[in-house]
Write a protein that holds these residues in place. Structure first.
Motif, mmCIF file in Angstrom:
data_model
loop_
_atom_site.group_PDB
_atom_site.id
_atom_site.type_symbol
_atom_site.label_atom_id
_atom_site.label_comp_id
_atom_site.label_asym_id
_atom_site.label_seq_id
_atom_site.Cartn_x
_atom_site.Cartn_y
_atom_site.Cartn_z
ATOM 1 N N PHE A 146 53.317 49.866 87.280
ATOM 2 C CA PHE A 146 52.902 51.256 87.088
ATOM 3 C C PHE A 146 51.663 51.525 87.931
ATOM 4 O O PHE A 146 50.866 50.615 88.200
ATOM 5 C CB PHE A 146 52.554 51.500 85.612
ATOM 6 C CG PHE A 146 53.715 51.985 84.773
ATOM 7 C CD1 PHE A 146 55.000 51.578 85.060
ATOM 8 C CD2 PHE A 146 53.519 52.829 83.699
ATOM 9 C CE1 PHE A 146 56.073 52.001 84.285
ATOM 10 C CE2 PHE A 146 54.570 53.265 82.918
ATOM 11 C CZ PHE A 146 55.853 52.845 83.216
ATOM 12 N N HIS A 147 51.480 52.771 88.305
ATOM 13 C CA HIS A 147 50.265 53.154 89.021
ATOM 14 C C HIS A 147 49.077 53.039 88.080
ATOM 15 O O HIS A 147 49.211 53.203 86.863
ATOM 16 C CB HIS A 147 50.389 54.597 89.535
ATOM 17 C CG HIS A 147 49.314 54.982 90.493
ATOM 18 N ND1 HIS A 147 48.105 55.506 90.075
ATOM 19 C CD2 HIS A 147 49.250 54.902 91.851
ATOM 20 C CE1 HIS A 147 47.349 55.754 91.123
ATOM 21 N NE2 HIS A 147 48.021 55.387 92.221
ATOM 22 N N LEU A 153 50.002 54.964 79.597
ATOM 23 C CA LEU A 153 51.434 55.064 79.353
ATOM 24 C C LEU A 153 52.068 53.675 79.334
ATOM 25 O O LEU A 153 52.943 53.388 78.508
ATOM 26 C CB LEU A 153 52.085 55.921 80.441
ATOM 27 C CG LEU A 153 53.551 56.308 80.243
ATOM 28 C CD1 LEU A 153 53.724 57.100 78.958
ATOM 29 C CD2 LEU A 153 54.059 57.109 81.430
ATOM 30 N N GLN A 154 51.599 52.810 80.209
ATOM 31 C CA GLN A 154 52.097 51.440 80.243
ATOM 32 C C GLN A 154 51.833 50.724 78.906
ATOM 33 O O GLN A 154 52.711 50.055 78.362
ATOM 34 C CB GLN A 154 51.423 50.653 81.367
ATOM 35 C CG GLN A 154 51.866 49.213 81.456
ATOM 36 C CD GLN A 154 50.902 48.361 82.253
ATOM 37 O OE1 GLN A 154 50.193 47.537 81.698
ATOM 38 N NE2 GLN A 154 50.862 48.554 83.568
ATOM 39 N N LEU A 159 53.592 48.568 73.537
ATOM 40 C CA LEU A 159 53.470 48.569 72.083
ATOM 41 C C LEU A 159 54.808 48.853 71.403
ATOM 42 O O LEU A 159 55.032 48.449 70.264
ATOM 43 C CB LEU A 159 52.422 49.602 71.646
ATOM 44 C CG LEU A 159 50.960 49.271 71.992
ATOM 45 C CD1 LEU A 159 50.049 50.437 71.634
ATOM 46 C CD2 LEU A 159 50.515 47.996 71.275
ATOM 47 N N GLN A 160 55.693 49.551 72.116
ATOM 48 C CA GLN A 160 57.015 49.852 71.555
ATOM 49 C C GLN A 160 57.907 48.612 71.520
ATOM 50 O O GLN A 160 58.926 48.587 70.841
ATOM 51 C CB GLN A 160 57.696 50.941 72.380
ATOM 52 C CG GLN A 160 57.034 52.308 72.246
ATOM 53 C CD GLN A 160 57.729 53.350 73.113
ATOM 54 O OE1 GLN A 160 58.920 53.255 73.408
ATOM 55 N NE2 GLN A 160 56.981 54.353 73.551
ATOM 56 N N LYS A 161 57.514 47.584 72.299
ATOM 57 C CA LYS A 161 58.262 46.320 72.355
ATOM 58 C C LYS A 161 59.745 46.559 72.661
ATOM 59 O O LYS A 161 60.641 46.104 71.942
ATOM 60 C CB LYS A 161 58.096 45.546 71.049
ATOM 61 C CG LYS A 161 56.655 45.120 70.775
ATOM 62 C CD LYS A 161 56.538 44.323 69.493
ATOM 63 C CE LYS A 161 55.083 43.893 69.266
ATOM 64 N NZ LYS A 161 54.919 43.108 68.013
ATOM 65 N N ILE A 162 59.991 47.290 73.729
ATOM 66 C CA ILE A 162 61.352 47.592 74.165
ATOM 67 C C ILE A 162 62.053 46.315 74.629
ATOM 68 O O ILE A 162 61.484 45.518 75.370
ATOM 69 C CB ILE A 162 61.328 48.633 75.301
ATOM 70 C CG1 ILE A 162 60.717 49.946 74.786
ATOM 71 C CG2 ILE A 162 62.722 48.878 75.857
ATOM 72 C CD1 ILE A 162 60.503 50.982 75.862
ATOM 73 N N LYS A 163 63.284 46.124 74.190
ATOM 74 C CA LYS A 163 64.034 44.910 74.492
ATOM 75 C C LYS A 163 65.100 45.107 75.573
ATOM 76 O O LYS A 163 65.526 44.146 76.208
ATOM 77 C CB LYS A 163 64.712 44.384 73.224
ATOM 78 C CG LYS A 163 63.737 43.987 72.115
ATOM 79 C CD LYS A 163 62.823 42.857 72.562
ATOM 80 C CE LYS A 163 61.888 42.420 71.438
ATOM 81 N NZ LYS A 163 60.969 41.336 71.901
ATOM 82 N N LYS A 164 65.532 46.344 75.767
ATOM 83 C CA LYS A 164 66.581 46.629 76.743
ATOM 84 C C LYS A 164 66.024 47.465 77.898
ATOM 85 O O LYS A 164 65.302 48.436 77.677
ATOM 86 C CB LYS A 164 67.740 47.393 76.090
ATOM 87 C CG LYS A 164 68.477 46.607 75.008
ATOM 88 C CD LYS A 164 69.305 45.490 75.618
ATOM 89 C CE LYS A 164 70.148 44.783 74.561
ATOM 90 N NZ LYS A 164 70.952 43.687 75.145
ATOM 91 N N LEU A 173 62.974 58.488 82.005
ATOM 92 C CA LEU A 173 63.647 59.705 82.468
ATOM 93 C C LEU A 173 63.208 60.914 81.648
ATOM 94 O O LEU A 173 63.012 62.008 82.185
ATOM 95 C CB LEU A 173 65.165 59.530 82.382
ATOM 96 C CG LEU A 173 65.789 58.623 83.445
ATOM 97 C CD1 LEU A 173 67.253 58.341 83.115
ATOM 98 C CD2 LEU A 173 65.672 59.263 84.825
ATOM 99 N N VAL A 174 63.051 60.727 80.333
ATOM 100 C CA VAL A 174 62.573 61.805 79.464
ATOM 101 C C VAL A 174 61.148 62.189 79.853
ATOM 102 O O VAL A 174 60.817 63.376 79.963
ATOM 103 C CB VAL A 174 62.621 61.382 77.984
ATOM 104 C CG1 VAL A 174 61.924 62.419 77.107
ATOM 105 C CG2 VAL A 174 64.063 61.208 77.526
ATOM 106 N N ALA A 175 60.305 61.182 80.076
ATOM 107 C CA ALA A 175 58.919 61.438 80.470
ATOM 108 C C ALA A 175 58.862 62.155 81.809
ATOM 109 O O ALA A 175 58.059 63.068 82.001
ATOM 110 C CB ALA A 175 58.146 60.124 80.540
ATOM 111 N N GLU A 176 59.732 61.762 82.722
ATOM 112 C CA GLU A 176 59.783 62.395 84.042
ATOM 113 C C GLU A 176 60.190 63.860 83.923
ATOM 114 O O GLU A 176 59.595 64.740 84.549
ATOM 115 C CB GLU A 176 60.769 61.654 84.933
ATOM 116 C CG GLU A 176 60.945 62.267 86.316
ATOM 117 C CD GLU A 176 61.998 61.541 87.128
ATOM 118 O OE1 GLU A 176 61.623 60.840 88.080
ATOM 119 O OE2 GLU A 176 63.197 61.666 86.795
ATOM 120 N N LYS A 177 61.199 64.132 83.100
ATOM 121 C CA LYS A 177 61.668 65.505 82.914
ATOM 122 C C LYS A 177 60.580 66.377 82.300
ATOM 123 O O LYS A 177 60.350 67.503 82.744
ATOM 124 C CB LYS A 177 62.911 65.510 82.019
ATOM 125 C CG LYS A 177 63.546 66.889 81.866
ATOM 126 C CD LYS A 177 64.830 66.812 81.066
ATOM 127 C CE LYS A 177 65.482 68.188 80.943
ATOM 128 N NZ LYS A 177 66.735 68.127 80.151
#
Length: 231
Positions: A146-147, A153-154, A159-164, A173-177
């Motif tokens: 990330f920049h 944001l990183q 903290l969300q501990k995303i696994k996929k 994509l949602v954040a970008e939109k």
């Protein structure tokens, strides 16, 4: 006749530079036709299925290769010959793919989909060369590149501990939109400016004048009423 010569996928080039993609296309196509086993060594497939697979293979190789292998009618032998001829691509592609992966940075892309496309392209090449990257590898590569302005944001994503990786991609994509929408709103109406009034909204100046006239008229009416009442 044009339908007979139409290719289901790009033909294998004489240089073999597209051998990786070609192999993947051939395997998928043969599986969809139920004749994938025809390219396996020592298979017991029917002559009809072998002939069908042979036609598919010959139709999807360069014309020069078609001429060279014109006498080959066994799909498993043709597959083996092509593999021995072009499989060295792994040795050529692996160093390049590893270098691309090491240099890949999320911050270098303007669109999330562009970045994701490059991730899958590199991962596909590495997998062909025998190196498999996991979801954790792709997630870490993304978040760690990330920049600097997006460190907050990183941290949120970590903290969300995303696994996929697909889940991270969807969130990005949602954040970008939302960010694009915010920028469009900012360009249309800069911070601190007034919103454009609706077509049926009452003008503030007219409303003020109307209120003043109503108050004066009410006062006169009430005065006259009291005066008449006194009389």
């Amino acid at each position: 006749m044009s339908n007979l010569s139409k290719l289901e996928f790009p033909a294998l080039s004489i240089s073999g530079e597209n051998y990786i993609q070609w192999c993947a296309h051939v395997k998928r196509h043969l599986k969809s036709e139920g004749i994938y086993d025809t390219i396996l060594e020592g298979n017991k497939c029917s002559e009809k299925d072998k002939a069908k697979a042979d036609v598919i293979l010959h139709k999807h190789i360069d014309e020069m290769l078609q001429f060279e292998y014109s006498n080959s009618d066994n799909p498993s032998e043709l597959w083996k010959d092509l593999k021995s001829r072009f499989d060295h691509q792994k040795e050529v592609l692996l160093p390049s793919a590893r270098d691309e992966w090491n240099k890949l940075r999320f911050q270098d892309f303007k669109k999330v989909n562009e970045y994701v496309s490059n991730v899958f392209k590199i991962c596909s090449t590495l997998k062909f060369c025998g190196v498999t990257l996991t979801d954790d590898d792709m997630i870490e590569k993304t978040l760690s590149t990330f920049h600097a302005s997006n460190m907050f944001l990183q941290t949120q994503y970590r903290l969300q501990k995303i696994k996929k990786f697909s889940e991270l991609t969807s969130s990005l994509l949602v954040a970008e939109k939302n960010n694009d929408l915010l920028m469009k709103n900012h360009q249309a109406r800069p911070t601190g400016s007034l919103a454009i009034p609706e077509a049926n909204a009452v003008d503030t100046h007219d409303a003020r004048n109307y209120g003043r006239k109503w108050a004066q008229g009410r006062g006169r009416g009430r005065g006259h009423f009291i005066k008449n009442e006194t009389l």
